[in-house]
Motif scaffolding. Structure first.
Motif, mmCIF file in Angstrom:
data_model
loop_
_atom_site.group_PDB
_atom_site.id
_atom_site.type_symbol
_atom_site.label_atom_id
_atom_site.label_comp_id
_atom_site.label_asym_id
_atom_site.label_seq_id
_atom_site.Cartn_x
_atom_site.Cartn_y
_atom_site.Cartn_z
ATOM 1 N N SER A 66 0.583 -1.069 0.127
ATOM 2 C CA SER A 66 -0.431 0.051 0.078
ATOM 3 C C SER A 66 1.087 1.359 -0.359
ATOM 4 C CB SER A 66 -0.923 0.227 0.779
ATOM 5 O OG SER A 66 0.071 -0.043 2.155
ATOM 6 N N PHE A 67 0.124 2.594 -0.275
ATOM 7 C CA PHE A 67 0.937 3.852 -0.291
ATOM 8 C C PHE A 67 1.756 4.168 0.943
ATOM 9 C CE2 PHE A 67 0.516 8.360 0.698
ATOM 10 C CZ PHE A 67 1.343 8.832 0.640
ATOM 11 N N VAL A 68 1.146 3.923 1.783
ATOM 12 C CA VAL A 68 1.428 3.792 3.437
ATOM 13 C C VAL A 68 2.438 3.101 3.618
ATOM 14 C CG1 VAL A 68 0.881 4.150 5.893
ATOM 15 C CG2 VAL A 68 -0.456 4.699 4.169
ATOM 16 N N ALA A 69 2.422 2.141 3.820
ATOM 17 C CA ALA A 69 4.087 1.047 3.626
ATOM 18 C C ALA A 69 5.096 1.893 2.740
ATOM 19 C CB ALA A 69 3.549 -0.669 3.727
ATOM 20 N N MET A 70 4.264 2.211 1.604
ATOM 21 C CA MET A 70 5.397 2.462 0.695
ATOM 22 C C MET A 70 6.852 3.455 1.081
ATOM 23 S SD MET A 70 3.731 1.464 -3.064
ATOM 24 C CE MET A 70 5.284 1.980 -3.615
ATOM 25 N N THR A 71 5.666 4.954 1.977
ATOM 26 C CA THR A 71 5.957 5.992 2.058
ATOM 27 C C THR A 71 6.636 5.344 3.734
ATOM 28 O OG1 THR A 71 4.176 7.122 1.020
ATOM 29 C CG2 THR A 71 5.548 7.572 3.373
ATOM 30 N N VAL A 72 6.133 5.154 4.253
ATOM 31 C CA VAL A 72 6.875 4.434 5.573
ATOM 32 C C VAL A 72 7.912 3.659 5.742
ATOM 33 C CG1 VAL A 72 6.426 3.305 8.669
ATOM 34 C CG2 VAL A 72 4.848 4.877 7.214
ATOM 35 N N GLY A 73 7.705 2.567 4.747
ATOM 36 C CA GLY A 73 9.071 2.133 3.995
ATOM 37 C C GLY A 73 10.749 3.311 3.787
#
Length: 211
Positions: A1-8
């Motif tokens: 997901s976008f959130v996981a990508m950003t946090v990563g």
């Protein structure tokens, strides 16, 4: 997901550890020059990220590297970065180069994720005031913000049977905004959290990356 990508991306970069590095890299600059440095560094990171996202897959084909091999290599790079962050002995490099002499020990900040040293603010290693373009492009924009771990992850997003271009672009831009905000607040955050607090957050990020 976008959130996981950003946090990563946020975790891999270890942005809290970059705060004192930014202070050292811009030592002597005026407030306006520092703000310009921030924007140049963030722009360099965005450009590097977008190139990796859209051109990385083609580069893999040229060199005959498969997407699964990239993912394995990327995981290895990220794991090494996390291990380095976990084992960072201090936010400051303990030993300067031998030719700098004993008087300059601890004169550099060390960014574990990219193994890059930047002279501390006010240290003898600082020869002259750097221009915003010089320090903004290298080492801040690359390889500190857009380091090997970050770029390998972004290349993987743009590779394979289902590339995630739109989510990748948004994640890259979101992290650029975080970079700008943290660098603008570098001085007050350093005073508020202190060197020990920054070290703790770096180790927490390292644990998350390794996990």
């Amino acid at each position: 997901s976008f959130v996981a990508m950003t946090v990563g991306l946020f975790v891999i970069t270890g942005k809290s550890a970059i705060i004192p590095i930014f202070g050292g890299g811009t030592d002597g600059q005026s407030g306006m020059q520092q703000r310009k440095t921030v924007l140049i560094a963030a722009a360099t990171y965005v450009v590097a990220g977008l190139i990796a996202l859209f051109v990385g897959n083609a580069a893999l084909s040229v060199f005959g590297i498969s997407v699964p091999a990239l993912r394995v290599a990327g995981m290895a790079v990220v794991a090494v970065i996390g291990w380095q962050m976990l084992n960072a002995p201090t936010p400051t490099a303990q030993n300067a180069a031998d030719d700098e002499g004993a008087a300059n020990k601890g004169a550099h900040h060390l960014h574990a994720a990219s193994n890059t040293k930047v002279a501390k603010a006010g240290s003898a290693a600082r020869k002259q005031i750097p221009s915003p373009t010089t320090v903004g492009v290298m080492p801040l924009g690359f390889p500190i913000y857009g380091g090997p771990g970050v770029l390998s992850v972004i290349i993987a997003w743009g590779s394979g049977s289902k590339p995630v271009y739109m989510a990748g672009i948004v994640a890259i831009l979101a992290n650029a905004v975080v970079i700008i905000l943290l660098d603008f607040l570098a001085t007050p955050l350093t005073k508020l959290i202190g060197a020990e607090g920054l070290l703790v957050t770096e180790k927490v990020f390292g644990l998350i990356v390794v996990a």
